[in-house]
Design an enzyme around this catalytic site. Sequence first.
Site, PDB file in Angstrom:
ATOM      1  N   TYR A  11      13.119   3.410   7.740  1.00 37.15           N
ATOM      2  CA  TYR A  11      13.307   2.102   8.404  1.00 37.15           C
ATOM      3  C   TYR A  11      14.313   1.212   7.661  1.00 37.15           C
ATOM      4  CZ  TYR A  11      11.866  -2.622   9.902  1.00 37.15           C
ATOM      5  OH  TYR A  11      11.833  -3.928  10.337  1.00 37.15           O
ATOM      6  N   LEU A  33      12.677  13.779   5.691  1.00 35.33           N
ATOM      7  CA  LEU A  33      12.259  13.483   7.066  1.00 35.33           C
ATOM      8  C   LEU A  33      10.735  13.532   7.226  1.00 35.33           C
ATOM      9  CD1 LEU A  33      15.086  15.297   9.126  1.00 35.33           C
ATOM     10  CD2 LEU A  33      15.055  12.958   8.249  1.00 35.33           C
ATOM     11  N   SER A  34      10.011  13.273   6.127  1.00 32.33           N
ATOM     12  CA  SER A  34       8.549  13.299   6.221  1.00 32.33           C
ATOM     13  C   SER A  34       8.041  12.090   7.005  1.00 32.33           C
ATOM     14  CB  SER A  34       7.910  13.323   4.831  1.00 32.33           C
ATOM     15  OG  SER A  34       8.296  12.179   4.088  1.00 32.33           O
ATOM     16  N   ASP A  58      13.988  17.337  -0.444  1.00 33.05           N
ATOM     17  CA  ASP A  58      12.924  16.574  -1.087  1.00 33.05           C
ATOM     18  C   ASP A  58      13.341  16.210  -2.516  1.00 33.05           C
ATOM     19  OD1 ASP A  58      10.322  15.929  -2.320  1.00 33.05           O
ATOM     20  OD2 ASP A  58       9.548  16.712  -0.427  1.00 33.05           O
ATOM     21  N   LEU A  59      13.021  14.988  -2.915  1.00 31.92           N
ATOM     22  CA  LEU A  59      13.350  14.567  -4.284  1.00 31.92           C
ATOM     23  C   LEU A  59      12.587  15.389  -5.317  1.00 31.92           C
ATOM     24  CD1 LEU A  59      13.550  10.672  -4.313  1.00 31.92           C
ATOM     25  CD2 LEU A  59      15.393  12.339  -4.180  1.00 31.92           C
ATOM     26  N   LYS A  84       4.661   4.901   1.826  1.00 28.97           N
ATOM     27  CA  LYS A  84       4.474   3.442   1.797  1.00 28.97           C
ATOM     28  C   LYS A  84       3.201   2.902   2.441  1.00 28.97           C
ATOM     29  CE  LYS A  84       6.827   2.567   6.142  1.00 28.97           C
ATOM     30  NZ  LYS A  84       7.638   1.699   6.943  1.00 28.97           N
ATOM     31  N   SER A 124       8.202  -3.683  -4.321  1.00 26.48           N
ATOM     32  CA  SER A 124       7.441  -4.319  -3.242  1.00 26.48           C
ATOM     33  C   SER A 124       6.690  -5.531  -3.773  1.00 26.48           C
ATOM     34  CB  SER A 124       6.432  -3.293  -2.730  1.00 26.48           C
ATOM     35  OG  SER A 124       5.437  -3.894  -1.962  1.00 26.48           O
ATOM     36  N   TYR A 148      -0.757   2.539  -3.907  1.00 24.29           N
ATOM     37  CA  TYR A 148       0.634   2.373  -3.470  1.00 24.29           C
ATOM     38  C   TYR A 148       1.347   1.349  -4.367  1.00 24.29           C
ATOM     39  CZ  TYR A 148       4.634   0.465  -1.043  1.00 24.29           C
ATOM     40  OH  TYR A 148       5.901  -0.013  -0.758  1.00 24.29           O
ATOM     41  N   LYS A 152       4.541   1.545  -7.387  1.00 24.07           N
ATOM     42  CA  LYS A 152       5.740   0.701  -7.492  1.00 24.07           C
ATOM     43  C   LYS A 152       5.847   0.087  -8.889  1.00 24.07           C
ATOM     44  CE  LYS A 152       7.365   1.413  -3.450  1.00 24.07           C
ATOM     45  NZ  LYS A 152       8.576   2.181  -3.281  1.00 24.07           N
ATOM     46  N   PHE A 177       9.304  -8.434   0.580  1.00 24.91           N
ATOM     47  CA  PHE A 177       8.086  -9.027   1.139  1.00 24.91           C
ATOM     48  C   PHE A 177       7.753  -8.280   2.453  1.00 24.91           C
ATOM     49  CE2 PHE A 177       6.428 -12.236  -1.740  1.00 24.91           C
ATOM     50  CZ  PHE A 177       7.272 -11.943  -2.798  1.00 24.91           C
TER      51      PHE A 177
HETATM   52  P1  NAD Z   1      10.130   4.693   5.470  1.00 27.34           P
HETATM   53  O1  NAD Z   1       8.925   5.558   5.362  1.00 27.34           O
HETATM   54  O2  NAD Z   1      10.623   4.375   6.834  1.00 27.34           O
HETATM   55  O3  NAD Z   1      11.338   5.344   4.628  1.00 27.34           O
HETATM   56  C1  NAD Z   1      11.137   6.099   3.470  1.00 27.34           C
HETATM   57  C2  NAD Z   1      11.905   7.402   3.650  1.00 27.34           C
HETATM   58  O4  NAD Z   1      11.746   8.216   2.490  1.00 27.34           O
HETATM   59  C3  NAD Z   1      11.424   8.227   4.847  1.00 27.34           C
HETATM   60  O5  NAD Z   1      12.531   8.536   5.671  1.00 27.34           O
HETATM   61  C4  NAD Z   1      10.817   9.481   4.218  1.00 27.34           C
HETATM   62  O6  NAD Z   1      11.004  10.622   5.052  1.00 27.34           O
HETATM   63  C5  NAD Z   1      11.566   9.564   2.905  1.00 27.34           C
HETATM   64  N1  NAD Z   1      10.850  10.245   1.809  1.00 27.34           N
HETATM   65  C6  NAD Z   1       9.603  10.008   1.350  1.00 27.34           C
HETATM   66  N2  NAD Z   1       9.320  10.806   0.310  1.00 27.34           N
HETATM   67  C7  NAD Z   1      10.430  11.562   0.080  1.00 27.34           C
HETATM   68  C8  NAD Z   1      10.758  12.582  -0.849  1.00 27.34           C
HETATM   69  N3  NAD Z   1       9.889  13.004  -1.769  1.00 27.34           N
HETATM   70  N4  NAD Z   1      11.987  13.156  -0.782  1.00 27.34           N
HETATM   71  C9  NAD Z   1      12.878  12.754   0.149  1.00 27.34           C
HETATM   72  N5  NAD Z   1      12.611  11.809   1.068  1.00 27.34           N
HETATM   73  C10 NAD Z   1      11.403  11.220   1.037  1.00 27.34           C
HETATM   74  O7  NAD Z   1       9.836   3.367   4.646  1.00 27.34           O
HETATM   75  P2  NAD Z   1      10.656   1.997   4.609  1.00 27.34           P
HETATM   76  O8  NAD Z   1       9.843   0.968   5.291  1.00 27.34           O
HETATM   77  O9  NAD Z   1      12.044   2.224   5.023  1.00 27.34           O
HETATM   78  O10 NAD Z   1      10.574   1.693   3.051  1.00 27.34           O
HETATM   79  C11 NAD Z   1      11.597   2.101   2.165  1.00 27.34           C
HETATM   80  C12 NAD Z   1      11.154   1.835   0.743  1.00 27.34           C
HETATM   81  O11 NAD Z   1      10.850   0.448   0.619  1.00 27.34           O
HETATM   82  C13 NAD Z   1       9.893   2.576   0.329  1.00 27.34           C
HETATM   83  O12 NAD Z   1      10.023   2.959  -1.016  1.00 27.34           O
HETATM   84  C14 NAD Z   1       8.799   1.541   0.489  1.00 27.34           C
HETATM   85  O13 NAD Z   1       7.725   1.776  -0.378  1.00 27.34           O
HETATM   86  C15 NAD Z   1       9.539   0.272   0.122  1.00 27.34           C
HETATM   87  N6  NAD Z   1       8.957  -0.934   0.726  1.00 27.34           N
HETATM   88  C16 NAD Z   1       8.738  -0.982   2.077  1.00 27.34           C
HETATM   89  C17 NAD Z   1       8.170  -2.126   2.639  1.00 27.34           C
HETATM   90  C18 NAD Z   1       7.867  -2.194   4.112  1.00 27.34           C
HETATM   91  O14 NAD Z   1       7.044  -3.015   4.507  1.00 27.34           O
HETATM   92  N7  NAD Z   1       8.504  -1.413   4.965  1.00 27.34           N
HETATM   93  C19 NAD Z   1       7.858  -3.223   1.829  1.00 27.34           C
HETATM   94  C20 NAD Z   1       8.108  -3.142   0.456  1.00 27.34           C
HETATM   95  C21 NAD Z   1       8.665  -1.980  -0.078  1.00 27.34           C
HETATM   96  C1  WQD Z   2       0.496  -8.781   7.874  1.00 33.73           C
HETATM   97  C2  WQD Z   2      -0.576  -9.768   8.279  1.00 33.73           C
HETATM   98  C3  WQD Z   2      -2.791  -8.845   8.193  1.00 33.73           C
HETATM   99  C4  WQD Z   2      -2.186  -5.894  11.393  1.00 33.73           C
HETATM  100  C5  WQD Z   2       1.910  -4.449   3.895  1.00 33.73           C
HETATM  101  C6  WQD Z   2       1.754  -3.799   2.544  1.00 33.73           C
HETATM  102  C7  WQD Z   2       2.820  -4.308   1.598  1.00 33.73           C
HETATM  103  C8  WQD Z   2       4.216  -4.133   2.187  1.00 33.73           C
HETATM  104  C9  WQD Z   2       4.294  -4.694   3.581  1.00 33.73           C
HETATM  105  C10 WQD Z   2       5.119  -2.030   1.461  1.00 33.73           C
HETATM  106  C11 WQD Z   2      -1.820  -9.731   7.402  1.00 33.73           C
HETATM  107  C12 WQD Z   2      -2.417  -9.178   9.622  1.00 33.73           C
HETATM  108  C13 WQD Z   2      -2.027  -6.887  10.450  1.00 33.73           C
HETATM  109  C14 WQD Z   2      -3.002  -6.140  12.522  1.00 33.73           C
HETATM  110  C15 WQD Z   2      -3.439  -8.356  11.692  1.00 33.73           C
HETATM  111  N1  WQD Z   2       4.566  -2.752   2.340  1.00 33.73           N
HETATM  112  N2  WQD Z   2      -2.646  -8.108  10.605  1.00 33.73           N
HETATM  113  N3  WQD Z   2      -3.605  -7.371  12.630  1.00 33.73           N
HETATM  114  O1  WQD Z   2      -0.568  -6.226   4.654  1.00 33.73           O
HETATM  115  O2  WQD Z   2       1.079  -8.119   4.368  1.00 33.73           O
HETATM  116  O3  WQD Z   2       1.752  -5.853   3.743  1.00 33.73           O
HETATM  117  O4  WQD Z   2       3.225  -4.175   4.389  1.00 33.73           O
HETATM  118  O5  WQD Z   2       5.425  -2.313   0.321  1.00 33.73           O
HETATM  119  O6  WQD Z   2       2.682  -3.603   0.425  1.00 33.73           O
HETATM  120  O7  WQD Z   2       0.470  -4.128   2.034  1.00 33.73           O
HETATM  121  O8  WQD Z   2       1.490  -6.376   6.124  1.00 33.73           O
HETATM  122  O9  WQD Z   2       1.945  -6.180   8.524  1.00 33.73           O
HETATM  123  O10 WQD Z   2      -0.084  -5.011   7.554  1.00 33.73           O
HETATM  124  O11 WQD Z   2      -0.068  -7.488   7.741  1.00 33.73           O
HETATM  125  O12 WQD Z   2      -3.988  -9.441  11.852  1.00 33.73           O
HETATM  126  O13 WQD Z   2      -3.199  -5.283  13.389  1.00 33.73           O
HETATM  127  O14 WQD Z   2      -1.029  -9.402   9.600  1.00 33.73           O
HETATM  128  O15 WQD Z   2      -4.140  -9.143   7.968  1.00 33.73           O
HETATM  129  O16 WQD Z   2      -2.319 -11.042   7.335  1.00 33.73           O
HETATM  130  P1  WQD Z   2       0.804  -6.705   4.689  1.00 33.73           P
HETATM  131  P2  WQD Z   2       0.846  -6.177   7.535  1.00 33.73           P
END
Ligand code: NAD
Ligand code: WQD
Length: 337
Positions: A11, A33-34, A58-59, A84, A124, A148, A152, A177
Amino acid sequence: MSILVTGGAGYIGSHTCLELLNAGYEIVVIDNLSNSKFETLKRISELAKKDFKFYNGDLLNQKTIEEVFSKNNIDAVIHFAGLKSVNESIEAPLHYYHNNISGTLSLCQMMKKYNVKKMIFSSSASVYGMPKNVPITENSPLVPINPYGRTKLMIEEILRDLYISDHSWGITLLRYFNPIGAHESGRIGEDPNDIPNNLMPYINQVAIGKREKVNVFGKDYDTHDGTGVRDYIHVVDLAKGHLRALEMVIRTTGIDAFNLGTGIGYSVLDLIKSYEKATSKKIPYTLTHRRPGDIDKCYADTRKAKEKLGWKAIKSLEDMCRDAWRWQKNNPNGYNK
Ligand code: NAD
Ligand code: WQD
């Protein structure tokens, strides 16, 4: 300049790849592509009107990573690849520690071997756990509350040790965030498998008629309307933050952490209302019990990113909702045609 993007089919990675190509960088993507689809990469190329090299690997596989570094002149790495889901990490901690931490270790070993010492890491806000004060500054205590989040923090610490051992590294830790929204073309966006855990993809599925209503988790939080408050940030703003961080890391050494958020906290009900306004779709919801592990308020102090990276999020909550819905409407089944 050639940038290796791990997890570039995901994403946030996909939106960042597009910004990198549009800014004139060459990219090489590795993803297993997992949690993503090959189709995303085709769409990035189509939007940017540029091709790039992709390794379906894969990494954790040293041979594949060695091939990536030996066959390409990589200048810097943006490291998104990781698992994630908070819930999944509680159910399968070993899988999470192995994938996220061992994957990063093997990547860093290869970077060291090929003398590539510039890295941006996807951290994160979950590293802060249950913050005592908001807005959250980068100096707030780091006490993650689930596996998780601990992956990080552990990776942040590993990267700090790496820098201590060799001051020629330049490493930026970006603490995101709550990224939501999609590219304004409606061609790339968030495509969760199964039932979404996160709020915005869930709202999108209610809007498209796949789910009946949103369950709002908690109505008695210490917030302006009793529902949980978060710092939602447009994924394109977030992607642009990586370009600012890259510009800095390329010309400096050291290790530093930055919050990437808007600095504004919105509640679940604020988001639902904004979505309804931006899309003219009715989003039915019910107020239900709290979700275990959730906190009342979480939003960023964004001053450091503004001062040191020259970056600030500019898109509004309505922009995020409009773009999220465009993506959902144009791709009712995500990347599956
Ligand atoms: P995502 O799952 O869409 O993307 C992560 C990608 O990494 C995926 O395409 C997956 O196939 C690939 N992947 C996972 N393990 C792998 C491996 N061992 N080797 C090769 N590829 C691998 O997630 P995202 O939302 O795009 O998040 C990207 C990064 O940001 C992640 O590290 C996630 O923890 C971090 N992050 C995401 C959020 C969020 O809310 N989306 C918030 C904070 C941090
Ligand atoms: C947002 C708000 C829920 C779903 C998570 C991870 C965080 C980061 C981002 C990776 C909260 C409420 C949610 C629903 C709801 N990811 N909610 N109904 O929990 O803030 O963060 O994603 O690093 O580490 O914990 O995000 O989108 O799940 O929730 O009311 O069906 O929406 O309680 O207040 P969150 P979220």
